[in-house]
Design a protein around this motif. Structure first.
Motif, PDB file in Angstrom:
ATOM      1  N   VAL A   1       0.746  -1.327   0.023  1.00 37.60           N
ATOM      2  CA  VAL A   1      -0.045  -0.139  -0.029  1.00 37.60           C
ATOM      3  C   VAL A   1       0.743   1.307  -0.076  1.00 37.60           C
ATOM      4  O   VAL A   1       1.801   1.408   0.596  1.00 37.60           O
ATOM      5  CB  VAL A   1      -0.996   0.103   1.145  1.00 37.60           C
ATOM      6  CG1 VAL A   1      -0.268  -0.358   2.495  1.00 37.60           C
ATOM      7  CG2 VAL A   1      -1.806   1.197   1.119  1.00 37.60           C
TER       8      VAL A   1
ATOM      9  N   PRO B   1       0.298   7.289  -6.124  1.00 34.43           N
ATOM     10  CA  PRO B   1      -0.848   6.769  -6.393  1.00 34.43           C
ATOM     11  C   PRO B   1      -1.481   6.136  -5.226  1.00 34.43           C
ATOM     12  O   PRO B   1      -0.752   5.405  -4.377  1.00 34.43           O
ATOM     13  CB  PRO B   1      -1.012   5.428  -7.536  1.00 34.43           C
ATOM     14  CG  PRO B   1       0.406   5.279  -7.430  1.00 34.43           C
ATOM     15  CD  PRO B   1       1.413   6.447  -7.220  1.00 34.43           C
ATOM     16  N   LYS B   2      -2.468   6.394  -4.604  1.00 34.13           N
ATOM     17  CA  LYS B   2      -3.230   5.653  -3.717  1.00 34.13           C
ATOM     18  C   LYS B   2      -3.708   4.317  -3.920  1.00 34.13           C
ATOM     19  O   LYS B   2      -4.824   4.142  -4.359  1.00 34.13           O
ATOM     20  CB  LYS B   2      -4.238   6.547  -2.954  1.00 34.13           C
ATOM     21  CG  LYS B   2      -3.866   7.857  -2.635  1.00 34.13           C
ATOM     22  CD  LYS B   2      -5.181   8.895  -2.015  1.00 34.13           C
ATOM     23  CE  LYS B   2      -4.961  10.248  -1.828  1.00 34.13           C
ATOM     24  NZ  LYS B   2      -4.780  11.138  -3.290  1.00 34.13           N
ATOM     25  N   ARG B   3      -2.654   3.430  -3.840  1.00 32.08           N
ATOM     26  CA  ARG B   3      -2.902   2.130  -4.394  1.00 32.08           C
ATOM     27  C   ARG B   3      -2.565   1.088  -3.260  1.00 32.08           C
ATOM     28  O   ARG B   3      -1.595   1.035  -2.673  1.00 32.08           O
ATOM     29  CB  ARG B   3      -1.935   2.024  -5.529  1.00 32.08           C
ATOM     30  CG  ARG B   3      -2.396   0.750  -6.579  1.00 32.08           C
ATOM     31  CD  ARG B   3      -1.531   0.680  -7.768  1.00 32.08           C
ATOM     32  NE  ARG B   3      -1.628  -0.629  -8.160  1.00 32.08           N
ATOM     33  CZ  ARG B   3      -0.738  -1.524  -8.374  1.00 32.08           C
ATOM     34  NH1 ARG B   3       0.393  -1.578  -7.409  1.00 32.08           N
ATOM     35  NH2 ARG B   3      -0.976  -2.635  -8.995  1.00 32.08           N
TER      36      ARG B   3
ATOM     37  N   VAL C   1      -2.825  -3.421  -2.858  1.00 32.00           N
ATOM     38  CA  VAL C   1      -2.684  -4.609  -3.460  1.00 32.00           C
ATOM     39  C   VAL C   1      -2.969  -5.638  -2.433  1.00 32.00           C
ATOM     40  O   VAL C   1      -1.913  -5.820  -1.597  1.00 32.00           O
ATOM     41  CB  VAL C   1      -1.487  -4.857  -4.364  1.00 32.00           C
ATOM     42  CG1 VAL C   1      -1.572  -6.412  -4.955  1.00 32.00           C
ATOM     43  CG2 VAL C   1      -1.552  -3.745  -5.451  1.00 32.00           C
TER      44      VAL C   1
ATOM     45  N   GLU D   1      -6.527  -5.532  -6.872  1.00 29.24           N
ATOM     46  CA  GLU D   1      -5.964  -3.922  -6.678  1.00 29.24           C
ATOM     47  C   GLU D   1      -7.064  -3.161  -6.606  1.00 29.24           C
ATOM     48  O   GLU D   1      -8.233  -3.142  -7.165  1.00 29.24           O
ATOM     49  CB  GLU D   1      -5.336  -3.909  -8.253  1.00 29.24           C
ATOM     50  CG  GLU D   1      -4.173  -4.892  -8.664  1.00 29.24           C
ATOM     51  CD  GLU D   1      -3.662  -4.681 -10.091  1.00 29.24           C
ATOM     52  OE1 GLU D   1      -2.909  -3.894 -10.299  1.00 29.24           O
ATOM     53  OE2 GLU D   1      -4.344  -5.495 -10.853  1.00 29.24           O
TER      54      GLU D   1
ATOM     55  N   ASN E   1      -7.273   0.887  -6.319  1.00 23.63           N
ATOM     56  CA  ASN E   1      -6.914   2.279  -6.418  1.00 23.63           C
ATOM     57  C   ASN E   1      -7.771   3.535  -5.779  1.00 23.63           C
ATOM     58  O   ASN E   1      -8.871   3.055  -5.486  1.00 23.63           O
ATOM     59  CB  ASN E   1      -7.027   2.696  -7.901  1.00 23.63           C
ATOM     60  CG  ASN E   1      -5.948   2.122  -8.889  1.00 23.63           C
ATOM     61  OD1 ASN E   1      -4.645   1.984  -8.327  1.00 23.63           O
ATOM     62  ND2 ASN E   1      -6.445   1.297  -9.860  1.00 23.63           N
ATOM     63  N   ASN E   2      -7.257   4.405  -5.121  1.00 27.05           N
ATOM     64  CA  ASN E   2      -7.634   5.318  -4.566  1.00 27.05           C
ATOM     65  C   ASN E   2      -8.510   5.109  -3.462  1.00 27.05           C
ATOM     66  O   ASN E   2      -9.714   5.197  -2.994  1.00 27.05           O
ATOM     67  CB  ASN E   2      -8.717   6.304  -5.308  1.00 27.05           C
ATOM     68  CG  ASN E   2      -7.910   7.230  -6.362  1.00 27.05           C
ATOM     69  OD1 ASN E   2      -6.877   7.662  -6.380  1.00 27.05           O
ATOM     70  ND2 ASN E   2      -8.790   7.096  -7.826  1.00 27.05           N
ATOM     71  N   TYR E   3      -7.642   4.063  -2.777  1.00 28.25           N
ATOM     72  CA  TYR E   3      -8.318   3.175  -1.608  1.00 28.25           C
ATOM     73  C   TYR E   3      -9.066   3.807  -0.297  1.00 28.25           C
ATOM     74  O   TYR E   3      -9.832   3.323   0.032  1.00 28.25           O
ATOM     75  CB  TYR E   3      -7.362   2.129  -1.298  1.00 28.25           C
ATOM     76  CG  TYR E   3      -5.889   2.647  -0.468  1.00 28.25           C
ATOM     77  CD1 TYR E   3      -6.054   2.945   0.876  1.00 28.25           C
ATOM     78  CD2 TYR E   3      -4.990   2.993  -1.041  1.00 28.25           C
ATOM     79  CE1 TYR E   3      -5.049   3.627   1.436  1.00 28.25           C
ATOM     80  CE2 TYR E   3      -3.905   3.817  -0.612  1.00 28.25           C
ATOM     81  CZ  TYR E   3      -3.952   3.724   0.856  1.00 28.25           C
ATOM     82  OH  TYR E   3      -2.594   4.338   1.611  1.00 28.25           O
TER      83      TYR E   3
ATOM     84  N   ALA F   1     -12.264   4.321  -2.274  1.00 26.31           N
ATOM     85  CA  ALA F   1     -12.341   3.326  -3.259  1.00 26.31           C
ATOM     86  C   ALA F   1     -14.106   3.118  -3.479  1.00 26.31           C
ATOM     87  O   ALA F   1     -14.733   2.814  -2.661  1.00 26.31           O
ATOM     88  CB  ALA F   1     -11.808   2.165  -2.909  1.00 26.31           C
TER      89      ALA F   1
END
Length: 325
Positions: free
Chosen positions: A149, A233-235, A237, A246, A248-250, A253
């Motif tokens: 993250v 990126p606010k990512r 996994v 995955e 994104n923009n967690y 989200a």
């Protein structure tokens, strides 16, 4: 059912919360802030009926049911404690406290008073995470092994800004790292009990950038990268033995991409969708009011406490201490 909310603070996030409260609760009972000009402007813009000269006056109004705390981190503990002692439920923005010892005391106080204390982690309330957790519980991803993250924010270079202030408990970990830590904790089977980390300090002495590796008793691991001076990126996994997810923009989200990897030569994907990002704070308000009505918080404060313990351990590893520690 509606409640009389009292807001402490009129910053950007308080404006967003006010809109969510108007939508879900129908009204806002009261608000206070240090700057009286901004206070009056906020009350007028948001249609708030009552203003108070200070936080104590708001907290002690017997009509107030719920106190919302949106001040700098270093003020949270005292305000939350005062509100709980006055018999008020409390919703506080993250980081809920500067350290885990403060939160342990407030958690015990809330439980003793029969009150709800909740931290503003949007990801605990976004509907997509219910779908993700259901998928994981189904076993389709196999055993969860690893969480990765990131959260990188590019703040202007300004040593006087609260983001970089040691007196205001600034730094990347408490400002944005709570979301990353909360994401990791949500998908680990238990709280991490082992960590490796390195940090780059800003000139004011707070953490500007860091890399963090966490491991729990099941030997699941989380890898986090945080920065206040480099956009990422606010990512997130989540990786298991049969696939990965995955997101994104967690923090807010609404979608999760699932890749199934049953063997080395075949993959299939599916997309989970739920909720809308612009309703993030409305979900928080709705959950908070549901917690109050049902008399328990579905374990949310326990998760927040795990996050706080982990972040305190990380800061201890760096040797970073705030005046409140």
């Amino acid at each position: 059912m509606t409640y009389n909310w009292g807001l402490i603070g009129t910053g950007v996030i308080a404006h967003e919360m006010a809109d969510a409260l108007q939508q879900v609760n129908g009204e806002i009972y009261g608000v206070t802030a240090r700057n009286q000009t901004r206070l009056q402007a906020f009350a007028t813009a948001k249609g708030v009926a009552h203003t108070y000269p200070d936080a104590t006056a708001l907290i002690n109004d017997p009509a107030i049911d719920v106190v919302y705390v949106a001040t700098p981190h270093n003020l949270h503990y005292d305000l939350i404690k005062e509100a709980l002692q006055a018999g008020k439920h409390v919703f506080a923005e993250k980081a809920i406290t500067v350290n885990a010892a403060q939160l342990a005391e407030l958690k015990q106080l809330a439980q003793a008073q029969g009150l709800i204390l909740t931290e503003g982690f949007t990801l605990f309330h976004m509907p997509i995470y219910q779908k993700v957790q259901q998928l994981i519980a189904s076993g389709k991803l196999g055993q969860i092994k690893l969480v990765q993250v990131n959260f990188g924010s590019l703040k202007d270079y300004d040593p006087t800004n609260r983001f970089f202030s040691k007196d205001l408990a600034g730094g990347a970990l408490l400002d944005i790292g709570g979301y990353a830590t909360a994401f990791a904790r949500l998908f680990l089977g238990s709280q991490p009990n082992n960590l490796l980390t390195t940090v780059k300090f800003f000139e004011t002495g707070v953490d500007e950038q860091s890399g963090i590796i966490l491991k729990n008793q099941q030997e699941q691991m989380a890898v986090m990268a945080l920065s206040l001076r480099a956009k990422q990126p606010k990512r997130g996994v989540i990786s298991g033995t049969k696939g990965y997810i995955e997101i994104n923009n967690y923090p807010r989200a609404t979608e999760a991409l699932v890749t199934y990897t049953p063997d080395a030569h075949a993959t299939t994907t599916e997309t989970l969708q739920a909720g809308t990002a612009d309703q993030a704070l409305a979900y928080e308000v709705a959950d908070m009011q549901r917690y109050i009505a049902q008399g328990h918080d579905d374990g949310q404060l326990a998760l927040s406490y795990d996050v706080s313990q982990t972040m305190t351990a990380i800061r201890n590893a760096w040797g970073l201490r705030f005046p409140e520690d």
